[in-house]
Design a protein around this motif. Structure first.
Motif, PDB file in Angstrom:
ATOM      1  N   MET A 150      10.374  13.682 -55.819  1.00  0.00           N
ATOM      2  CA  MET A 150      10.860  14.234 -54.545  1.00  0.00           C
ATOM      3  C   MET A 150      11.670  15.508 -54.784  1.00  0.00           C
ATOM      4  N   MET A 151      12.568  15.430 -55.750  1.00  0.00           N
ATOM      5  CA  MET A 151      13.413  16.573 -56.069  1.00  0.00           C
ATOM      6  C   MET A 151      12.566  17.772 -56.511  1.00  0.00           C
ATOM      7  N   HIS A 152      11.536  17.493 -57.301  1.00  0.00           N
ATOM      8  CA  HIS A 152      10.672  18.568 -57.791  1.00  0.00           C
ATOM      9  C   HIS A 152       9.930  19.241 -56.633  1.00  0.00           C
ATOM     10  N   LYS A 153       9.452  18.439 -55.687  1.00  0.00           N
ATOM     11  CA  LYS A 153       8.743  18.999 -54.532  1.00  0.00           C
ATOM     12  C   LYS A 153       9.663  19.912 -53.706  1.00  0.00           C
ATOM     13  N   ILE A 154      10.912  19.509 -53.559  1.00  0.00           N
ATOM     14  CA  ILE A 154      11.868  20.339 -52.808  1.00  0.00           C
ATOM     15  C   ILE A 154      12.144  21.632 -53.566  1.00  0.00           C
ATOM     16  N   ALA A 155      12.310  21.520 -54.883  1.00  0.00           N
ATOM     17  CA  ALA A 155      12.586  22.703 -55.703  1.00  0.00           C
ATOM     18  C   ALA A 155      11.464  23.730 -55.595  1.00  0.00           C
ATOM     19  N   ARG A 156      10.216  23.240 -55.515  1.00  0.00           N
ATOM     20  CA  ARG A 156       9.076  24.154 -55.383  1.00  0.00           C
ATOM     21  C   ARG A 156       9.156  24.981 -54.097  1.00  0.00           C
ATOM     22  N   GLU A 157       9.807  24.432 -53.084  1.00  0.00           N
ATOM     23  CA  GLU A 157       9.918  25.136 -51.802  1.00  0.00           C
ATOM     24  C   GLU A 157      11.126  26.085 -51.764  1.00  0.00           C
ATOM     25  N   ILE A 164      10.489  12.758 -45.428  1.00  0.00           N
ATOM     26  CA  ILE A 164      10.843  12.775 -46.848  1.00  0.00           C
ATOM     27  C   ILE A 164       9.589  12.905 -47.716  1.00  0.00           C
ATOM     28  N   PRO A 165       9.657  13.718 -48.778  1.00  0.00           N
ATOM     29  CA  PRO A 165       8.514  13.876 -49.687  1.00  0.00           C
ATOM     30  C   PRO A 165       8.078  12.519 -50.243  1.00  0.00           C
ATOM     31  N   ASN A 166       6.813  12.404 -50.532  1.00  0.00           N
ATOM     32  CA  ASN A 166       6.169  11.185 -51.045  1.00  0.00           C
ATOM     33  C   ASN A 166       5.878  10.150 -49.959  1.00  0.00           C
ATOM     34  N   PHE A 196       0.521   9.785 -45.534  1.00  0.00           N
ATOM     35  CA  PHE A 196      -0.183   8.579 -45.967  1.00  0.00           C
ATOM     36  C   PHE A 196      -1.699   8.695 -45.790  1.00  0.00           C
ATOM     37  N   GLU A 197      -2.138   9.597 -44.931  1.00  0.00           N
ATOM     38  CA  GLU A 197      -3.565   9.768 -44.696  1.00  0.00           C
ATOM     39  C   GLU A 197      -4.303  10.156 -45.987  1.00  0.00           C
ATOM     40  N   LYS A 198      -3.593  10.856 -46.872  1.00  0.00           N
ATOM     41  CA  LYS A 198      -4.242  11.337 -48.102  1.00  0.00           C
ATOM     42  C   LYS A 198      -4.611  10.209 -49.059  1.00  0.00           C
ATOM     43  N   ILE A 199      -3.984   9.025 -48.898  1.00  0.00           N
ATOM     44  CA  ILE A 199      -4.290   7.921 -49.806  1.00  0.00           C
ATOM     45  C   ILE A 199      -5.372   7.001 -49.255  1.00  0.00           C
ATOM     46  N   LYS A 200      -5.796   7.275 -48.035  1.00  0.00           N
ATOM     47  CA  LYS A 200      -6.725   6.382 -47.335  1.00  0.00           C
ATOM     48  C   LYS A 200      -8.011   6.150 -48.103  1.00  0.00           C
ATOM     49  N   ASN A 201      -8.550   7.169 -48.753  1.00  0.00           N
ATOM     50  CA  ASN A 201      -9.845   7.067 -49.422  1.00  0.00           C
ATOM     51  C   ASN A 201      -9.749   6.958 -50.947  1.00  0.00           C
ATOM     52  N   ASN A 208       1.967  15.868 -42.644  1.00  0.00           N
ATOM     53  CA  ASN A 208       1.001  16.472 -43.576  1.00  0.00           C
ATOM     54  C   ASN A 208       1.655  17.030 -44.838  1.00  0.00           C
ATOM     55  N   GLY A 209       2.673  16.347 -45.305  1.00  0.00           N
ATOM     56  CA  GLY A 209       3.291  16.721 -46.575  1.00  0.00           C
ATOM     57  C   GLY A 209       4.208  17.921 -46.527  1.00  0.00           C
ATOM     58  N   THR A 210       4.798  18.205 -45.369  1.00  0.00           N
ATOM     59  CA  THR A 210       5.660  19.388 -45.249  1.00  0.00           C
ATOM     60  C   THR A 210       7.152  19.058 -45.239  1.00  0.00           C
ATOM     61  N   SER A 211       7.517  17.829 -45.574  1.00  0.00           N
ATOM     62  CA  SER A 211       8.935  17.443 -45.548  1.00  0.00           C
ATOM     63  C   SER A 211       9.775  18.271 -46.512  1.00  0.00           C
ATOM     64  N   ALA A 212       9.234  18.536 -47.705  1.00  0.00           N
ATOM     65  CA  ALA A 212       9.980  19.333 -48.688  1.00  0.00           C
ATOM     66  C   ALA A 212      10.286  20.717 -48.130  1.00  0.00           C
ATOM     67  N   LYS A 213       9.340  21.268 -47.390  1.00  0.00           N
ATOM     68  CA  LYS A 213       9.543  22.583 -46.770  1.00  0.00           C
ATOM     69  C   LYS A 213      10.662  22.527 -45.717  1.00  0.00           C
ATOM     70  N   GLU A 214      10.690  21.420 -44.932  1.00  0.00           N
ATOM     71  CA  GLU A 214      11.725  21.260 -43.918  1.00  0.00           C
ATOM     72  C   GLU A 214      13.101  21.075 -44.566  1.00  0.00           C
TER      73      GLU A 214
END
Length: 351
Positions: free
Chosen positions: A18-25, A172-174, A178-183, A302-308
């Motif tokens: 989670m921390m890494h995803k935020i740092a990337r933003e 929150i990141p991660n 959830f849609e991305k894990i569906k398949n 859609n995975g934008t929590s880190a950006k927020e």
């Protein structure tokens, strides 16, 4: 232009990623990472390896350090570089003394424990928050903003005593896509997934026999697959599962998301796995009411929590008026004392 220096405090692999995803933003910032750590007596206990079952030691710490090194992130072990513009952490049960002077953002890590007797005893006597585990999340008041998963969690944290003015509903990141894990593919399908916890590894009590036999009753004729918590002792807990469910498959060091995507039902207690499971339409059996799970379910953006969360960080970095945390912490204990007196008066009146 001087780049802001930001410290990201990891912990479990979930927290660290989670921390890494935020740092990337926050590419404009100079990011440093560290495993979760403490100060004072708790720091000494970690050095004596007395807290290996927590995110400050053992497998959690080893995995965090490996992640930091394998991703070529800058390591500042235990935040020894005493010159940060901002600190991020996923848990405030312990706040190291030397980061209290820095601007701080707390990010919700996932599900939090429900209040039990430890929670009430800890609040009543003003004990260390870590005594009550994650049920005390947010109650340090030693942060400027608290980024949470959903409006439902915002309401929950406010009810427990968190200042509403500090909460930001960002997702929150991660837990925000959830849609991305569906398949996702897994070697088994149409089974009942049992996700255990590390309750006993963290010095609490659990009737694992009752839990497993209840899962067997729920499963009926369906295959059962048990996914052990990463912090559990695999050999010992696997033998325990086999004792009560001899034909059950047991996994530990695998990603649980493909398992959730391919199961028919999930059996757990207070695990964050309930969120992707219920979002994907799986049957969920846990210690939390289904309607409550739906209410708490993290925002799916859609995975934008880190950006927020990064937006909140920029706002805080630009601020020249940090919150007076000492004053707020005192107010918390004053309110707690007043509430305790009222509770005692009501009990005496009933008698």
């Amino acid at each position: 232009m001087i780049r802001p220096k930001v410290l990201f405090i990891g912990g479990s692999l979930n927290q660290t990623t989670m921390m890494h995803k935020i740092a990337r933003e926050l590419p404009e910032c100079d990011a440093y990472f560290t495993p979760y750590y403490a100060s004072g007596p708790l720091w000494l206990m970690t050095k004596l390896k007395m807290l290996e079952f927590t995110i400050m030691g053992g497998e959690f710490k080893r995995k965090t350090l490996h992640y930091i090194k394998s991703n070529n992130l800058k390591l500042d072990y235990e935040g020894k570089n005493d010159n940060y513009d901002l600190v991020f952490t996923c848990q405030d049960l312990i706040i190291p003394r030397k980061i209290k002077k820095f601007k701080t953002i707390l990010v919700q890590e996932g599900m939090v424990d429900p209040p039990d007797w430890r929670y009430h005893v800890t609040r009543f006597f003003g004990l260390g928050r870590w005594c009550a585990s994650t049920s005390m999340t947010g109650l340090s008041h030693q942060y400027d903003y608290f980024c949470v998963a959903s409006e439902g969690f915002k309401e929950l944290f406010i009810h427990r005593g968190v200042n509403p003015g500090k909460i930001r509903v960002t997702g929150i990141p991660n837990f925000d896509n959830f849609e991305k894990i569906k398949n996702l593919e897994f070697e088994h399908k149409n089974f009942v997934l049992v996700a255990t916890s590390d309750i006993r590894e963290t010095t609490k009590l659990e009737n694992r026999k009752k839990f497993l036999l209840n899962a067997k009753k729920i499963a009926g004729d369906k295959k059962i697959i048990v996914k052990l918590h990463p912090n559990e002792i695999a050999e010992k807990r696997t033998a325990e599962v086999k004792k009560y469910l001899p034909d059950t498959l047991v996994y530990q060091d695998v990603n649980i998301e493909p398992m959730i995507a391919n199961c028919d039902a999930l059996v757990t207690r207070f695990s964050s796995t309930i969120f992707p499971a219920i979002s994907l339409g799986k049957e969920v059996y846990s210690n939390i009411d289904t309607e409550e799970i739906k209410k708490l379910n993290p925002i799916q953006n859609n995975g934008t929590s880190a950006k927020e969360i990064a937006k909140v960080a920029r706002e805080l970095l630009a601020s020249t008026e940090p919150i007076n945390r000492a004053k707020e912490k005192n107010k918390y204990f004053e309110d707690l004392k007043a509430n305790t007196k009222q509770l005692l008066k009501r009990k005496l009146a009933l008698k």
